[in-house]
Write an enzyme that holds these catalytic residues in place. Structure first.
Site, PDB file in Angstrom:
ATOM      1  N   LYS A 194       0.815  -1.278   0.076  1.00 50.34           N
ATOM      2  CA  LYS A 194      -0.052  -0.062  -0.049  1.00 50.34           C
ATOM      3  C   LYS A 194       0.985   1.273   0.018  1.00 50.34           C
ATOM      4  O   LYS A 194       0.581   2.185  -0.746  1.00 50.34           O
ATOM      5  CB  LYS A 194      -1.011   0.025   1.265  1.00 50.34           C
ATOM      6  CG  LYS A 194      -1.968  -1.249   1.300  1.00 50.34           C
ATOM      7  CD  LYS A 194      -2.871  -1.273   2.342  1.00 50.34           C
ATOM      8  CE  LYS A 194      -2.292  -1.167   3.812  1.00 50.34           C
ATOM      9  NZ  LYS A 194      -1.588  -2.265   4.208  1.00 50.34           N
ATOM     10  N   ARG A 207      -0.689  -9.283  13.327  1.00 50.72           N
ATOM     11  CA  ARG A 207      -1.301  -8.289  12.495  1.00 50.72           C
ATOM     12  C   ARG A 207      -2.224  -8.870  11.356  1.00 50.72           C
ATOM     13  O   ARG A 207      -3.294  -8.357  11.170  1.00 50.72           O
ATOM     14  CB  ARG A 207      -0.165  -7.394  11.803  1.00 50.72           C
ATOM     15  CG  ARG A 207       0.455  -6.469  12.813  1.00 50.72           C
ATOM     16  CD  ARG A 207       1.858  -5.862  12.487  1.00 50.72           C
ATOM     17  NE  ARG A 207       1.709  -5.216  11.095  1.00 50.72           N
ATOM     18  CZ  ARG A 207       3.137  -5.021  10.443  1.00 50.72           C
ATOM     19  NH1 ARG A 207       4.064  -5.332  11.027  1.00 50.72           N
ATOM     20  NH2 ARG A 207       2.876  -4.302   9.037  1.00 50.72           N
ATOM     21  N   ARG A 224      10.925  -0.169  12.095  1.00 57.55           N
ATOM     22  CA  ARG A 224       9.667  -0.310  12.787  1.00 57.55           C
ATOM     23  C   ARG A 224       9.484  -1.337  13.585  1.00 57.55           C
ATOM     24  O   ARG A 224       9.769  -2.587  13.325  1.00 57.55           O
ATOM     25  CB  ARG A 224       8.642  -0.702  11.627  1.00 57.55           C
ATOM     26  CG  ARG A 224       8.186   0.763  10.976  1.00 57.55           C
ATOM     27  CD  ARG A 224       7.130   0.591   9.439  1.00 57.55           C
ATOM     28  NE  ARG A 224       5.897  -0.245  10.113  1.00 57.55           N
ATOM     29  CZ  ARG A 224       4.892  -0.444   9.171  1.00 57.55           C
ATOM     30  NH1 ARG A 224       4.941   0.285   8.203  1.00 57.55           N
ATOM     31  NH2 ARG A 224       3.771  -1.012   9.715  1.00 57.55           N
ATOM     32  N   ARG A 266      11.767  -6.097   5.413  1.00 57.08           N
ATOM     33  CA  ARG A 266      11.805  -4.841   5.935  1.00 57.08           C
ATOM     34  C   ARG A 266      12.168  -4.325   7.228  1.00 57.08           C
ATOM     35  O   ARG A 266      12.795  -3.366   7.547  1.00 57.08           O
ATOM     36  CB  ARG A 266      10.503  -4.150   5.561  1.00 57.08           C
ATOM     37  CG  ARG A 266      10.632  -2.681   5.682  1.00 57.08           C
ATOM     38  CD  ARG A 266       9.095  -1.880   5.614  1.00 57.08           C
ATOM     39  NE  ARG A 266       8.103  -2.468   6.377  1.00 57.08           N
ATOM     40  CZ  ARG A 266       6.836  -2.160   6.335  1.00 57.08           C
ATOM     41  NH1 ARG A 266       6.385  -1.527   5.391  1.00 57.08           N
ATOM     42  NH2 ARG A 266       6.147  -2.535   7.192  1.00 57.08           N
ATOM     43  N   ARG A 274     -10.172   0.629   8.472  1.00 56.88           N
ATOM     44  CA  ARG A 274      -9.716  -0.697   8.849  1.00 56.88           C
ATOM     45  C   ARG A 274     -10.569  -1.598   9.594  1.00 56.88           C
ATOM     46  O   ARG A 274     -10.243  -2.747  10.149  1.00 56.88           O
ATOM     47  CB  ARG A 274      -8.562  -0.692   9.693  1.00 56.88           C
ATOM     48  CG  ARG A 274      -6.903  -1.033   9.073  1.00 56.88           C
ATOM     49  CD  ARG A 274      -5.628  -0.925  10.038  1.00 56.88           C
ATOM     50  NE  ARG A 274      -4.778  -1.510   9.803  1.00 56.88           N
ATOM     51  CZ  ARG A 274      -3.669  -1.256   9.218  1.00 56.88           C
ATOM     52  NH1 ARG A 274      -3.773   0.241   8.428  1.00 56.88           N
ATOM     53  NH2 ARG A 274      -2.505  -1.824   9.061  1.00 56.88           N
TER      54      ARG A 274
HETATM   55  P1  AP5 Z   1       4.546  -1.335   1.805  1.00 52.53           P
HETATM   56  O1  AP5 Z   1       4.105  -0.674   0.687  1.00 52.53           O
HETATM   57  O2  AP5 Z   1       5.167  -1.103   3.045  1.00 52.53           O
HETATM   58  O3  AP5 Z   1       3.298  -2.423   2.307  1.00 52.53           O
HETATM   59  P2  AP5 Z   1       2.041  -1.575   3.265  1.00 52.53           P
HETATM   60  O4  AP5 Z   1       0.816  -2.414   2.588  1.00 52.53           O
HETATM   61  O5  AP5 Z   1       2.167  -0.421   3.186  1.00 52.53           O
HETATM   62  O6  AP5 Z   1       2.549  -2.426   4.560  1.00 52.53           O
HETATM   63  P3  AP5 Z   1       2.650  -1.848   6.007  1.00 52.53           P
HETATM   64  O7  AP5 Z   1       3.484  -2.810   6.811  1.00 52.53           O
HETATM   65  O8  AP5 Z   1       2.582  -0.495   5.913  1.00 52.53           O
HETATM   66  O9  AP5 Z   1       1.037  -2.218   6.446  1.00 52.53           O
HETATM   67  P4  AP5 Z   1       0.363  -2.152   7.642  1.00 52.53           P
HETATM   68  O10 AP5 Z   1      -1.185  -1.846   7.052  1.00 52.53           O
HETATM   69  O11 AP5 Z   1       0.467  -3.163   8.583  1.00 52.53           O
HETATM   70  O12 AP5 Z   1       1.061  -0.795   8.368  1.00 52.53           O
HETATM   71  P5  AP5 Z   1       0.320   0.472   8.653  1.00 52.53           P
HETATM   72  O13 AP5 Z   1       1.507   1.433   8.867  1.00 52.53           O
HETATM   73  O14 AP5 Z   1      -0.986   0.868   8.000  1.00 52.53           O
HETATM   74  O15 AP5 Z   1       5.474  -2.717   1.435  1.00 52.53           O
HETATM   75  C1  AP5 Z   1       5.995  -3.785   2.488  1.00 52.53           C
HETATM   76  C2  AP5 Z   1       7.514  -4.223   2.120  1.00 52.53           C
HETATM   77  O16 AP5 Z   1       7.330  -4.989   1.142  1.00 52.53           O
HETATM   78  C3  AP5 Z   1       8.479  -3.078   1.823  1.00 52.53           C
HETATM   79  O17 AP5 Z   1       9.724  -3.432   2.401  1.00 52.53           O
HETATM   80  C4  AP5 Z   1       8.472  -2.741   0.265  1.00 52.53           C
HETATM   81  O18 AP5 Z   1       9.699  -2.543  -0.157  1.00 52.53           O
HETATM   82  C5  AP5 Z   1       8.368  -4.366   0.036  1.00 52.53           C
HETATM   83  N1  AP5 Z   1       7.410  -4.306  -1.347  1.00 52.53           N
HETATM   84  C6  AP5 Z   1       6.437  -3.494  -1.700  1.00 52.53           C
HETATM   85  N2  AP5 Z   1       5.937  -3.985  -2.909  1.00 52.53           N
HETATM   86  C7  AP5 Z   1       6.667  -4.914  -3.464  1.00 52.53           C
HETATM   87  C8  AP5 Z   1       6.697  -5.812  -4.576  1.00 52.53           C
HETATM   88  N3  AP5 Z   1       5.818  -5.553  -5.648  1.00 52.53           N
HETATM   89  N4  AP5 Z   1       7.575  -7.050  -4.350  1.00 52.53           N
HETATM   90  C9  AP5 Z   1       8.350  -7.349  -3.555  1.00 52.53           C
HETATM   91  N5  AP5 Z   1       8.385  -6.345  -2.376  1.00 52.53           N
HETATM   92  C10 AP5 Z   1       7.747  -5.021  -2.258  1.00 52.53           C
HETATM   93  O19 AP5 Z   1      -0.184   0.164  10.273  1.00 52.53           O
HETATM   94  C11 AP5 Z   1       0.793   0.011  11.418  1.00 52.53           C
HETATM   95  C12 AP5 Z   1       0.092  -0.188  12.493  1.00 52.53           C
HETATM   96  O20 AP5 Z   1      -0.546   1.121  13.051  1.00 52.53           O
HETATM   97  C13 AP5 Z   1      -1.381  -1.111  12.665  1.00 52.53           C
HETATM   98  O21 AP5 Z   1      -0.790  -2.522  12.979  1.00 52.53           O
HETATM   99  C14 AP5 Z   1      -2.128  -0.444  13.705  1.00 52.53           C
HETATM  100  O22 AP5 Z   1      -1.573  -0.809  14.997  1.00 52.53           O
HETATM  101  C15 AP5 Z   1      -1.875   0.996  13.534  1.00 52.53           C
HETATM  102  N6  AP5 Z   1      -2.928   1.660  12.563  1.00 52.53           N
HETATM  103  C16 AP5 Z   1      -2.676   1.993  11.308  1.00 52.53           C
HETATM  104  N7  AP5 Z   1      -3.829   2.435  10.932  1.00 52.53           N
HETATM  105  C17 AP5 Z   1      -4.782   2.336  11.607  1.00 52.53           C
HETATM  106  C18 AP5 Z   1      -6.170   2.190  11.472  1.00 52.53           C
HETATM  107  N8  AP5 Z   1      -7.030   2.715  10.332  1.00 52.53           N
HETATM  108  N9  AP5 Z   1      -6.943   1.822  12.771  1.00 52.53           N
HETATM  109  C19 AP5 Z   1      -6.375   1.249  13.746  1.00 52.53           C
HETATM  110  N10 AP5 Z   1      -4.947   1.211  13.868  1.00 52.53           N
HETATM  111  C20 AP5 Z   1      -4.430   1.559  12.830  1.00 52.53           C
HETATM  112 MG    MG Z   2       2.217   0.907   4.874  1.00 44.49          MG
END
Ligand code: AP5
Ligand code: MG
Length: 195
Positions: free
Chosen positions: A14, A146, A134, A128, A89
């Site tokens: 994402k 997660r 992180r 990552r 979410r």
């Molecule tokens: P990346 O692009 O970072 O993927 P992502 O989907 O953004 O993954 P996140 O880890 O950010 O997801 P998340 O939803 O758990 O985290 P968030 O910050 O929202 O890619 C991941 C890796 O893969 C990278 O190293 C990238 O380089 C690699 N990659 C990308 N594309 C690739 C490809 N095509 N091929 C190979 N490799 C590739 O949330 C974190 C925490 O915050 C949650 O757990 C929760 O506690 C809290 N939180 C956030 N939002 C909310 C909400 N709305 N409500 C409640 N709690 C929340």
């Molecule tokens: Mg993300």
């Protein structure tokens, strides 16, 4: 306004795709994960509370996240549109977003869902975790938590949007460019329909 949601499990790409999409379409990137990590880095009360949930792989309470989204939306009044990443979410967050859209006399044009196998997701996140700093990426137990939270609390959000006929599944495996092209095709199609 042209508002999109990028949907998908942790590690589905994402954030990676959001950076490219906001640059191409001139949208404001609204990543609740990034906003929360920024609060943690600044050691605000909100950040300190959020950290206790994030470190365990749990969701931050809805009211905290919704308040943050409302404030960010109001800060960018003249935006051409928003790209929501990692939000909504939970079904409660989706309902809050519906209300916000109605209040601002706008709507969600499309929900783009990145499909990636769990095996590939774990591999990406552990990889990552070696460099990102992180706290939720280094421990496989937290990563698995997660995913469990995603399956229990976030997948019902897909049903919420499927009812509205705006939900599109996109293969999230392959090169970053291949996935970006697939996303752009869907978005361009939606743009034509929205004119
Ligand atoms: P990346 O692009 O970072 O993927 P992502 O989907 O953004 O993954 P996140 O880890 O950010 O997801 P998340 O939803 O758990 O985290 P968030 O910050 O929202 O890619 C991941 C890796 O893969 C990278 O190293 C990238 O380089 C690699 N990659 C990308 N594309 C690739 C490809 N095509 N091929 C190979 N490799 C590739 O949330 C974190 C925490 O915050 C949650 O757990 C929760 O506690 C809290 N939180 C956030 N939002 C909310 C909400 N709305 N409500 C409640 N709690 C929340
Ligand atoms: Mg993300």
């Amino acid at each position: 306004m042209f508002n999109l949601i990028l949907f998908g499990p942790p590690g589905s790409g994402k954030g990676t795709q959001s950076d490219k999409l906001v640059a191409k379409y001139g949208l404001i990137h609204l990543s609740t994960g990034n906003l929360l990590r920024d609060e943690i880095a600044r050691k605000t009360p909100l950040g300190l509370e959020a950290k206790t949930f994030i470190d365990k792989g749990r969701l931050v309470p809805d009211e905290v996240v919704i308040g943050m989204v409302d404030a960010y939306f109001d800060k960018h009044k003249n935006a051409r549109g928003f790209l929501f990443d990692g939000f909504p979410r939970t079904v409660a967050q989706a309902i809050a977003l519906d209300k916000l859209m109605e209040l601002k006399k706008t709507s969600i044009v499309s929900v783009l869902s990145l499909m990636v196998s769990e095996e590939e997701l774990v591999k990406r996140l552990l990889n990552r975790g070696k460099t990102s700093g992180r706290s939720d990426d280094t421990d496989e137990k937290v990563i698995r938590k997660r995913f469990a939270v995603y399956n229990d609390e976030t997948t019902p959000v897909a049903e919420h949007y499927k009812k509205g006929g705006k939900f599109e599944e996109i293969r999230g495996e392959g090169t970053v460019e291949e996935i970006f092209d697939a996303l752009c095709k869907v978005i361009d199609g939606r743009m034509i329909k929205n004119r």
